[in-house]
Design a protein around this motif. Sequence first.
Motif, PDB file in Angstrom:
ATOM      1  N   TRP A  66       0.788  -1.187   0.061  1.00  0.00           N
ATOM      2  CA  TRP A  66       0.085   0.007   0.039  1.00  0.00           C
ATOM      3  C   TRP A  66       0.837   1.300   0.047  1.00  0.00           C
ATOM      4  N   VAL A  67       1.863   1.308   0.972  1.00  0.00           N
ATOM      5  CA  VAL A  67       2.885   2.452   0.943  1.00  0.00           C
ATOM      6  C   VAL A  67       3.564   2.481  -0.696  1.00  0.00           C
ATOM      7  N   LYS A  68       4.021   1.466  -1.100  1.00  0.00           N
ATOM      8  CA  LYS A  68       4.752   1.427  -2.379  1.00  0.00           C
ATOM      9  C   LYS A  68       3.747   2.030  -3.677  1.00  0.00           C
ATOM     10  N   SER A  69       2.465   2.042  -3.380  1.00  0.00           N
ATOM     11  CA  SER A  69       1.741   2.355  -4.329  1.00  0.00           C
ATOM     12  C   SER A  69       1.249   3.706  -4.249  1.00  0.00           C
ATOM     13  N   MET A  70       1.460   4.501  -3.279  1.00  0.00           N
ATOM     14  CA  MET A  70       1.179   5.802  -3.255  1.00  0.00           C
ATOM     15  C   MET A  70       2.099   6.398  -4.152  1.00  0.00           C
ATOM     16  N   PRO A  71       1.370   7.649  -4.782  1.00  0.00           N
ATOM     17  CA  PRO A  71       1.891   8.488  -5.946  1.00  0.00           C
ATOM     18  C   PRO A  71       2.828   9.166  -5.385  1.00  0.00           C
ATOM     19  N   GLN A  72       2.706   9.658  -4.170  1.00  0.00           N
ATOM     20  CA  GLN A  72       3.912  10.525  -3.470  1.00  0.00           C
ATOM     21  C   GLN A  72       4.046  10.027  -2.203  1.00  0.00           C
ATOM     22  N   PRO A  73       5.371   9.371  -1.986  1.00  0.00           N
ATOM     23  CA  PRO A  73       5.416   8.579  -0.651  1.00  0.00           C
ATOM     24  C   PRO A  73       5.375   9.634   0.568  1.00  0.00           C
ATOM     25  N   PRO A  74       4.968   9.199   1.654  1.00  0.00           N
ATOM     26  CA  PRO A  74       5.090  10.149   3.003  1.00  0.00           C
ATOM     27  C   PRO A  74       6.384  10.416   3.402  1.00  0.00           C
ATOM     28  N   LYS A  75       6.790  11.641   3.830  1.00  0.00           N
ATOM     29  CA  LYS A  75       7.834  11.926   4.317  1.00  0.00           C
ATOM     30  C   LYS A  75       8.582  11.221   5.480  1.00  0.00           C
ATOM     31  N   GLU A  76       7.615  10.640   6.214  1.00  0.00           N
ATOM     32  CA  GLU A  76       8.022   9.903   7.350  1.00  0.00           C
ATOM     33  C   GLU A  76       6.900   9.293   7.597  1.00  0.00           C
ATOM     34  N   ILE A  77       6.955   7.616   8.180  1.00  0.00           N
ATOM     35  CA  ILE A  77       5.902   6.914   8.719  1.00  0.00           C
ATOM     36  C   ILE A  77       6.200   6.651  10.239  1.00  0.00           C
ATOM     37  N   ARG A  78       5.411   6.915  10.964  1.00  0.00           N
ATOM     38  CA  ARG A  78       5.406   6.493  12.475  1.00  0.00           C
ATOM     39  C   ARG A  78       4.484   5.530  12.808  1.00  0.00           C
ATOM     40  N   LEU A  79       5.141   4.188  13.187  1.00  0.00           N
ATOM     41  CA  LEU A  79       4.418   3.290  13.581  1.00  0.00           C
ATOM     42  C   LEU A  79       4.140   3.062  15.043  1.00  0.00           C
ATOM     43  N   VAL A  80       2.859   3.155  15.662  1.00  0.00           N
ATOM     44  CA  VAL A  80       2.572   3.437  16.957  1.00  0.00           C
ATOM     45  C   VAL A  80       1.831   2.249  17.511  1.00  0.00           C
ATOM     46  N   HIS A  81       1.327   1.234  16.595  1.00  0.00           N
ATOM     47  CA  HIS A  81       0.318   0.164  17.120  1.00  0.00           C
ATOM     48  C   HIS A  81       0.864  -1.182  16.558  1.00  0.00           C
ATOM     49  N   GLY A  82       0.970  -2.139  17.768  1.00  0.00           N
ATOM     50  CA  GLY A  82       1.119  -3.561  17.473  1.00  0.00           C
ATOM     51  C   GLY A  82       2.034  -3.825  18.335  1.00  0.00           C
ATOM     52  N   GLU A  83       2.398  -5.322  18.469  1.00  0.00           N
ATOM     53  CA  GLU A  83       3.606  -5.847  19.263  1.00  0.00           C
ATOM     54  C   GLU A  83       5.042  -5.273  18.567  1.00  0.00           C
ATOM     55  N   ASP A  84       5.733  -5.197  19.899  1.00  0.00           N
ATOM     56  CA  ASP A  84       6.973  -4.674  19.376  1.00  0.00           C
ATOM     57  C   ASP A  84       7.607  -5.477  18.293  1.00  0.00           C
ATOM     58  N   HIS A  85       7.971  -6.776  18.049  1.00  0.00           N
ATOM     59  CA  HIS A  85       8.563  -7.514  17.297  1.00  0.00           C
ATOM     60  C   HIS A  85       7.819  -7.277  15.873  1.00  0.00           C
ATOM     61  N   ALA A  86       6.713  -7.204  16.033  1.00  0.00           N
ATOM     62  CA  ALA A  86       5.879  -6.949  14.253  1.00  0.00           C
ATOM     63  C   ALA A  86       6.122  -5.439  13.824  1.00  0.00           C
ATOM     64  N   ARG A  87       6.062  -4.525  14.814  1.00  0.00           N
ATOM     65  CA  ARG A  87       6.042  -3.207  14.419  1.00  0.00           C
ATOM     66  C   ARG A  87       7.705  -3.039  13.907  1.00  0.00           C
ATOM     67  N   HIS A  88       8.636  -3.656  14.748  1.00  0.00           N
ATOM     68  CA  HIS A  88       9.935  -3.279  14.327  1.00  0.00           C
ATOM     69  C   HIS A  88      10.425  -4.098  12.920  1.00  0.00           C
ATOM     70  N   ALA A  89       9.758  -5.317  12.889  1.00  0.00           N
ATOM     71  CA  ALA A  89       9.810  -5.790  11.350  1.00  0.00           C
ATOM     72  C   ALA A  89       9.185  -5.360  10.259  1.00  0.00           C
ATOM     73  N   LEU A  90       8.150  -4.539  10.716  1.00  0.00           N
ATOM     74  CA  LEU A  90       7.479  -3.742   9.501  1.00  0.00           C
ATOM     75  C   LEU A  90       8.399  -2.732   9.337  1.00  0.00           C
TER      76      LEU A  90
END
Length: 103
Positions: A66-90
Motif C-alpha cells: 500500500w505504501v509502495k503504491s502511493m503516488p507521492q510517498p510520505p515524508k515519514e512513517i510512524r508506527l505506533v500500534h502493534g506488538e514490538d516485534h511485528a512493529r520493528h519487522a514492518l
Amino acid sequence: MCTGGRIVDHLEHGLQNSANDIFFVGYQAKGTPGRRMIDKQIPIKAGIHTLTGYSAHADQNTLVNWVKSMPQPPKEIRLVHGEDHARHALAKKLSSSGHRVIA
C-alpha cells in the motif's frame, strides 16, 4: 476508536499541532473520540483523514504494498500500534524500501 491504550497519549500530544495528520482506517463508532474527531466535534489542529476500503488489520505485505503504491510517498512513517516485534519487522521492511520510519 481511540478509547484506550497508547493512542490516547499520542493524540493528546499531537492533536493541537497542525503539522500532524491523523488517519482513521476502519469504522469509528458513534460517541467514540475517533468519531467525534471525524465529525469535528473536538477542536483540533491536526489534519483528520479517513481511509475507507482498507482493513485496520492488514498484514505486513499488504501494508508495504500500500505504501509502495502511493503516488507521492510520505515524508515519514510512524508506527505506533502493534506488538514490538511485528512493529520493528514492518519498520525494517519499510526502511529497506527507502522510507523514513519511526517505530
